[in-house]
Design a protein around this motif. Structure first.
Motif, PDB file in Angstrom:
ATOM      1  N   GLY A 160       4.331   4.800   2.656  1.00  0.00           N
ATOM      2  CA  GLY A 160       5.365   4.876   1.639  1.00  0.00           C
ATOM      3  C   GLY A 160       6.547   5.730   2.060  1.00  0.00           C
ATOM      4  O   GLY A 160       6.958   5.714   3.221  1.00  0.00           O
ATOM      5  N   MET A 161       7.075   6.504   1.111  1.00  0.00           N
ATOM      6  CA  MET A 161       8.267   7.311   1.378  1.00  0.00           C
ATOM      7  C   MET A 161       8.101   8.769   0.979  1.00  0.00           C
ATOM      8  O   MET A 161       9.055   9.540   1.027  1.00  0.00           O
ATOM      9  CB  MET A 161       9.476   6.711   0.653  1.00  0.00           C
ATOM     10  CG  MET A 161       9.844   5.327   1.150  1.00  0.00           C
ATOM     11  SD  MET A 161      11.418   4.685   0.506  1.00  0.00           S
ATOM     12  CE  MET A 161      11.021   4.512  -1.230  1.00  0.00           C
ATOM     13  N   ALA A 162       6.906   9.176   0.563  1.00  0.00           N
ATOM     14  CA  ALA A 162       6.684  10.554   0.128  1.00  0.00           C
ATOM     15  C   ALA A 162       6.831  11.523   1.298  1.00  0.00           C
ATOM     16  O   ALA A 162       6.610  11.161   2.452  1.00  0.00           O
ATOM     17  CB  ALA A 162       5.299  10.689  -0.484  1.00  0.00           C
ATOM     18  N   PRO A 163       7.194  12.770   1.034  1.00  0.00           N
ATOM     19  CA  PRO A 163       7.257  13.776   2.091  1.00  0.00           C
ATOM     20  C   PRO A 163       5.890  13.970   2.753  1.00  0.00           C
ATOM     21  O   PRO A 163       4.845  13.850   2.100  1.00  0.00           O
ATOM     22  CB  PRO A 163       7.680  15.051   1.353  1.00  0.00           C
ATOM     23  CG  PRO A 163       8.369  14.577   0.122  1.00  0.00           C
ATOM     24  CD  PRO A 163       7.661  13.312  -0.269  1.00  0.00           C
TER      25      PRO A 163
ATOM     26  N   LEU B 150       0.837  -1.196   0.000  1.00  0.00           N
ATOM     27  CA  LEU B 150       0.000   0.000   0.000  1.00  0.00           C
ATOM     28  C   LEU B 150       0.871   1.245   0.000  1.00  0.00           C
ATOM     29  O   LEU B 150       0.546   2.242  -0.659  1.00  0.00           O
ATOM     30  CB  LEU B 150      -0.934  -0.014   1.211  1.00  0.00           C
ATOM     31  CG  LEU B 150      -1.785   1.237   1.455  1.00  0.00           C
ATOM     32  CD1 LEU B 150      -2.569   1.639   0.216  1.00  0.00           C
ATOM     33  CD2 LEU B 150      -2.727   1.006   2.637  1.00  0.00           C
ATOM     34  N   GLY B 151       1.990   1.206   0.726  1.00  0.00           N
ATOM     35  CA  GLY B 151       2.914   2.339   0.725  1.00  0.00           C
ATOM     36  C   GLY B 151       3.439   2.644  -0.668  1.00  0.00           C
ATOM     37  O   GLY B 151       3.561   3.816  -1.058  1.00  0.00           O
ATOM     38  N   PHE B 152       3.752   1.599  -1.432  1.00  0.00           N
ATOM     39  CA  PHE B 152       4.228   1.819  -2.803  1.00  0.00           C
ATOM     40  C   PHE B 152       3.122   2.411  -3.663  1.00  0.00           C
ATOM     41  O   PHE B 152       3.360   3.346  -4.446  1.00  0.00           O
ATOM     42  CB  PHE B 152       4.725   0.500  -3.403  1.00  0.00           C
ATOM     43  CG  PHE B 152       5.434   0.671  -4.718  1.00  0.00           C
ATOM     44  CD1 PHE B 152       6.787   0.965  -4.755  1.00  0.00           C
ATOM     45  CD2 PHE B 152       4.744   0.558  -5.915  1.00  0.00           C
ATOM     46  CE1 PHE B 152       7.444   1.144  -5.978  1.00  0.00           C
ATOM     47  CE2 PHE B 152       5.385   0.722  -7.124  1.00  0.00           C
ATOM     48  CZ  PHE B 152       6.753   1.014  -7.165  1.00  0.00           C
ATOM     49  N   ALA B 153       1.886   1.895  -3.521  1.00  0.00           N
ATOM     50  CA  ALA B 153       0.761   2.447  -4.275  1.00  0.00           C
ATOM     51  C   ALA B 153       0.492   3.896  -3.867  1.00  0.00           C
ATOM     52  O   ALA B 153       0.150   4.737  -4.708  1.00  0.00           O
ATOM     53  CB  ALA B 153      -0.483   1.590  -4.058  1.00  0.00           C
ATOM     54  N   SER B 154       0.636   4.187  -2.563  1.00  0.00           N
ATOM     55  CA  SER B 154       0.472   5.555  -2.077  1.00  0.00           C
ATOM     56  C   SER B 154       1.456   6.484  -2.773  1.00  0.00           C
ATOM     57  O   SER B 154       1.094   7.575  -3.239  1.00  0.00           O
ATOM     58  CB  SER B 154       0.675   5.601  -0.561  1.00  0.00           C
ATOM     59  OG  SER B 154       0.753   6.935  -0.087  1.00  0.00           O
ATOM     60  N   ASP B 155       2.702   6.057  -2.862  1.00  0.00           N
ATOM     61  CA  ASP B 155       3.715   6.887  -3.536  1.00  0.00           C
ATOM     62  C   ASP B 155       3.379   7.076  -5.013  1.00  0.00           C
ATOM     63  O   ASP B 155       3.576   8.169  -5.572  1.00  0.00           O
ATOM     64  CB  ASP B 155       5.095   6.250  -3.387  1.00  0.00           C
ATOM     65  CG  ASP B 155       5.681   6.418  -1.991  1.00  0.00           C
ATOM     66  OD1 ASP B 155       5.179   7.264  -1.235  1.00  0.00           O
ATOM     67  OD2 ASP B 155       6.646   5.691  -1.663  1.00  0.00           O
ATOM     68  N   LEU B 156       2.881   6.028  -5.664  1.00  0.00           N
ATOM     69  CA  LEU B 156       2.485   6.157  -7.069  1.00  0.00           C
ATOM     70  C   LEU B 156       1.378   7.193  -7.230  1.00  0.00           C
ATOM     71  O   LEU B 156       1.426   8.038  -8.138  1.00  0.00           O
ATOM     72  CB  LEU B 156       2.007   4.807  -7.608  1.00  0.00           C
ATOM     73  CG  LEU B 156       3.051   3.807  -8.083  1.00  0.00           C
ATOM     74  CD1 LEU B 156       2.377   2.518  -8.539  1.00  0.00           C
ATOM     75  CD2 LEU B 156       3.889   4.387  -9.216  1.00  0.00           C
ATOM     76  N   LEU B 157       0.375   7.143  -6.350  1.00  0.00           N
ATOM     77  CA  LEU B 157      -0.722   8.101  -6.447  1.00  0.00           C
ATOM     78  C   LEU B 157      -0.231   9.518  -6.184  1.00  0.00           C
ATOM     79  O   LEU B 157      -0.610  10.466  -6.894  1.00  0.00           O
ATOM     80  CB  LEU B 157      -1.839   7.734  -5.465  1.00  0.00           C
ATOM     81  CG  LEU B 157      -3.097   8.604  -5.523  1.00  0.00           C
ATOM     82  CD1 LEU B 157      -3.728   8.559  -6.912  1.00  0.00           C
ATOM     83  CD2 LEU B 157      -4.100   8.181  -4.467  1.00  0.00           C
TER      84      LEU B 157
END
Length: 517
Positions: free
Chosen positions: A385-388, A297-304
């Motif tokens: 994810g890793m987004a700011p 989900l973190g990776f998908a969050s970053d994609l969005l």
């Protein structure tokens, strides 16, 4: 901790354990292990059985020494622990912990994706886009809840919506508060934000607002002479002014017909995926949650986020002990300090109510292998994810920035999701290891299974299996991309499992703060 860590499974005669970080002094069992088994990476035979998802010591750990998972402290040993021993509630506790918040020190913007990805949504007059086209019957107080349900039931039985094919249904939003409370404290402000947020939600094409008439949360205060909905699709009444139950139902049906004529004019049209706002939740977590579904989900969050969309992480009491991973990603020092201010509020809130921040994990979480709130929180934060971190919001406060944000809430899932929906989430993604069942009208809920065994057992409730990250070696990135495509399809109208099952009637749970009087 890296949200998109590579899962490395130690292989002997079977896929036995996983070590999540080189600094860890534990591994996680990937199947039920028996006394005498010795998985690769564990220097001694197991003195007893260890269930799937539970921790095994890989080195001697002295009493008082830190236990490390994800490269982070998850607690201290309560007694000496030998290599191969099962680590859980019998020998692991949560001692004092100090975090280096290092505000905004790891604020690394993600590269934007300029592809013109779209979904089919309902465009509203205020510029927002809905993923569903419901009519809502919103109540100010528990006293008007039954009448709201009566109106919704009468609309269904009479076939009121048969002539309006573009409307997804009528949703009564009922709750157990709105009176017996102060009219000027934090609890009142929180409920006011929640109700106002639902009244403006883009998944509602129109709202019928119903009160009793004498409650603390007055209809007039909510309406306040201002245009809650710029499309004009808001009607309101009180049961006392209408002359009782039957007359209110009759008038309510009349108002629904007028709202339906407006709502049916909306049709699905292309919209940029930047108009998608996802509330991210986990419930019924297990030892796999921080390994599979949450980082996916973190990776998908970053994609969005990279496409210009918005994702909301919440459950303040369940990021406790991992908040330093978020403060480091804050865009500014002030945003990091806003998050810590909410954590401090929670420490005071639990203390004055005779609780404690380590009242988690739940019994089900513990059966799944989670021991302390620190361990649970580290896995929960992986959803982000890793987004700011762009900003921190109060419960139900309208999200006014795109990107990855945090909204303060309890860890109680229905309550937390209620706040996210009030803040504007038009999709919910819910990860679960034990098998949570829920849905949140008017916002569709996509449920992710953390392990393949539960997915097979509860396939009718789960939308995506993330257990194959462990069982089949699927990468977190590939699973995150698969979820991202599901987000677009569901936003465009594909039904989730919870929608097919009819969930959403009892999951509206405003956060009650303060005295009940």
């Amino acid at each position: 901790m890296q949200a998109h860590q590579e899962i490395k499974v130690s292989k002997g005669t079977a896929r036995d354990v996983v070590k999540l970080n080189p600094d860890d002094n534990v591994v996680i069992a990937l199947r039920d292990l028996s006394q005498g088994d010795q998985p690769i990476g564990v220097p001694a035979p197991l003195p007893g059985p260890v269930f799937r998802g539970h921790k095994i010591a890989t080195a001697p750990i002295a009493a008082g020494e830190s236990v490390i998972r994800y490269g982070q402290i998850i607690g201290q040993a309560k007694s000496d622990i030998a290599p191969g021993e099962h680590i859980h509630v019998q020998n692991l506790g949560m001692g004092d912990h100090q975090q280096d918040y290092a505000h905004a020190s790891a604020n690394v913007p993600l590269p934007e994706i300029n592809m013109a990805r779209t979904f089919l949504g309902f465009h509203r007059a205020d510029g927002k886009v809905g993923t569903r086209n419901y009519i809502g019957i919103l109540t100010t107080v528990n006293c008007s809840g039954s009448v709201a349900r009566f109106i919704a039931e009468a609309a269904t039985k009479s076939g009121l919506l048969d002539a309006y094919p573009n409307i997804d249904g009528v949703v009564p939003i009922v709750h157990g508060t709105g009176c017996g409370m102060s009219g000027k404290d934090e609890g009142y402000a929180t409920l006011f934000r929640t109700l106002a947020g639902y009244a403006q939600h883009p998944n509602f094409a129109g709202i019928l607002l119903i009160g009793l008439g004498c409650e603390v949360m007055q209809v007039a205060d909510l309406v306040g002479g201002r245009p809650i909905r710029p499309d004009g699709a808001l009607r309101y009444m009180t049961i006392q002014n209408e002359g009782g139950t039957r007359r209110t139902i009759e008038r309510g049906l009349e108002e629904l017909r007028g709202i339906a004529q407006l709502a049916n004019q909306a049709t699905r049209q292309p919209a940029p995926v930047s108009q998608i706002t996802v509330g991210m939740q986990c419930g019924g977590s297990d030892g796999y949650s921080g390994i599979t579904a949450n980082p996916a989900l973190g990776f998908a969050s970053d994609l969005l986020v990279r496409h210009g969309g918005t994702t909301i992480l919440s459950e303040t009491s369940e990021i406790y002990g991992a908040e330093h991973l978020l403060t480091r990603r804050a865009e500014t020092v002030e945003i990091g300090e806003k998050l810590i201010a909410r954590v401090r509020w929670w420490e005071d809130y639990t203390e004055r109510n005779g609780g404690e921040m380590d009242n988690n994990p739940s019994p089900g979480n513990k059966r799944g292998g989670l021991t302390t709130i620190l361990e649970k929180s580290l896995g929960a934060v992986a959803k982000g994810g890793m987004a700011p971190l762009r900003d921190v919001y109060k419960f139900g406060e309208m999200i006014d920035k795109s990107g990855f944000v945090f909204m303060d809430s309890p860890g109680f899932d229905p309550c937390s999701v209620t706040g996210q929906v009030a803040s504007g989430a038009n999709l919910i993604v819910f990860t679960t290891g034990r098998g949570s069942v829920s849905g949140y009208q008017p916002t569709p809920c996509i449920k992710l299974a953390t392990n393949s065994e539960m997915y097979a057992r509860m396939a009718d409730d789960m939308d995506l299996n993330c257990g194959d990250i462990v069982t089949d070696g699927v990468s977190i990135e590939a699973k995150g991309e698969e979820l991202f495509e599901i987000l677009i399809r569901v936003a465009s109208g594909e039904k989730t499992k919870s929608e097919e099952l009819g969930f959403g009637g009892v999951e509206f749970v405003p956060w009650q703060i303060g005295a009940v009087m």
